[in-house]
Write a protein that holds these residues in place. Structure first.
Motif, short mmCIF file in Angstrom:
data_model
loop_
_atom_site.label_atom_id
_atom_site.label_comp_id
_atom_site.label_asym_id
_atom_site.label_seq_id
_atom_site.Cartn_x
_atom_site.Cartn_y
_atom_site.Cartn_z
N ALA A 165 2.94 6.71 -8.15
CA ALA A 165 3.55 7.40 -7.01
C ALA A 165 5.08 7.29 -7.00
CB ALA A 165 3.00 6.81 -5.71
N SER A 166 5.65 6.62 -7.99
CA SER A 166 7.11 6.39 -8.00
C SER A 166 7.82 7.46 -8.81
CB SER A 166 7.41 5.00 -8.59
OG SER A 166 7.18 5.01 -10.00
N ILE A 201 0.81 -1.22 0.00
CA ILE A 201 0.00 0.00 0.00
C ILE A 201 0.85 1.28 0.00
CG2 ILE A 201 -0.39 0.08 2.52
CD1 ILE A 201 -3.19 0.64 0.09
N ASP A 202 1.96 1.27 0.74
CA ASP A 202 2.79 2.49 0.80
C ASP A 202 4.08 2.35 0.01
OD1 ASP A 202 1.05 3.92 2.45
OD2 ASP A 202 1.75 2.82 4.21
N THR A 203 4.09 1.46 -0.98
CA THR A 203 5.32 1.19 -1.71
C THR A 203 5.25 1.73 -3.14
OG1 THR A 203 5.55 -0.86 -0.44
CG2 THR A 203 6.90 -0.66 -2.44
N ASN A 210 0.50 2.70 -7.22
CA ASN A 210 1.87 2.50 -6.73
C ASN A 210 2.88 2.94 -7.78
OD1 ASN A 210 -0.03 0.37 -5.57
ND2 ASN A 210 1.70 0.22 -4.16
#
Ligand SMILES: NC(=O)c1ccc[n+]([C@@H]2O[C@H](COP(=O)([O-])OP(=O)(O)OC[C@H]3O[C@@H](n4cnc5c(N)ncnc54)[C@H](OP(=O)(O)O)[C@@H]3O)[C@@H](O)[C@H]2O)c1
Length: 217
Positions: A113-114, A70-72, A110
């Motif tokens: 968000a990278s 989830i936070d990766t 994910n």
């Protein structure tokens, strides 16, 4: 800063080699295997590797994977898992055509968000319709359906900031490709990594080969 890759289908073949090479290059790697209790040789690869259970047709496994990540942020997501022969048509369609899209969409945030924001679904030249007459067979149909589903979503994925492609890995000497295949698993994975490294916004939404050539649909 260390980049992170997620490889779907890490137990054998091209997926296993992608995990090996990304981990060897110092990346943080997440890999999925159908059975977390018996992951096979991927469990002994050196590096920063976390394994997750994912039968690609299982909604439950996908929910768990999503929760674990989830936070990766995922810089590079590559979906490799696939089936070829001696498999019922509905399983071939579910694994090769439906699962890669469902998994990509479940994890798109994910990737978005990278830093690198890159995604590849491994398809096959056998899913290309241009220049071919007659039936593509179950496998070709499944990869053609994957390509169609990908193309239908490409603009939406781009709008979310993700650069995504489908890629033919070559005819590769894995369990699937057989021993007489001309491309080694090392060279295929190396080539796929090169394409991912050099993935420009212009390449988004298109069909590429492991050695960097555009493929017709
Ligand atoms: N090899 C070639 O010449 C070639 C050519 C064109 C395209 N491709 C494509 O390249 C990709 C990788 O192929 P490969 O040659 O590496 O194949 P492979 O050696 O046969 O490995 C297939 C991988 O997919 C996984 N997989 C299959 N069904 C799954 C399921 N239901 N849930 C989770 N994992 C599943 C397998 O896991 P298990 O170990 O659990 O079975 C294994 O890790 C596939 O998409 C294939 O269609 C390959």
């Amino acid at each position: 800063m260390t980049s992170t890759a997620l490889i779907i289908g890490a137990s054998r073949g091209i997926g296993l080699e992608l995990v090996t090479q990304y981990a060897g290059a110092g990346w943080t790697v997440h890999g999925t295997t159908r059975s977390i209790d018996q992951p096979g040789p991927v469990a002994s690869i050196a590096g920063d590797i976390t394994l997750h259970q994912l039968e690609v047709r299982s909604e439950k496994d996908l929910r768990q994977l999503r929760a674990s990540l989830i936070d990766t942020p995922i810089d590079v997501l590559i979906h490799s898992a696939g089936v070829y022969r001696n498999t019922p048509r509905d399983e071939i369609m579910a694994v090769n055509a439906e699962a890669p899209i469902r998994i990509a969409e479940a994890l798109l945030e994910n990737v978005a968000a990278s830093n690198l924001r890159r995604l590849a679904l491994i398809t096959s030249q056998l899913g290309a319709r241009r220049g071919r007459t007659g039936s593509l067979g179950d496998y070709g149909d499944s990869k053609a359906a994957l390509n169609d589903a990908f193309r239908a979503r490409a603009s939406e994925w781009a709008a979310r900031g993700v650069r995504a492609i489908v890629i033919h890995p070559g005819w590769v000497s894995t369990d699937m490709g057989g021993a007489s295949a001309p491309v080694s698993v090392h060279d295929s994975a190396w080539g796929i990594r090169n394409v991912m490294d050099s993935l420009t916004a212009e390449m988004h939404g298109r069909f590429w080969t492991w050695d960097g050539r555009e493929h017709e649909w």
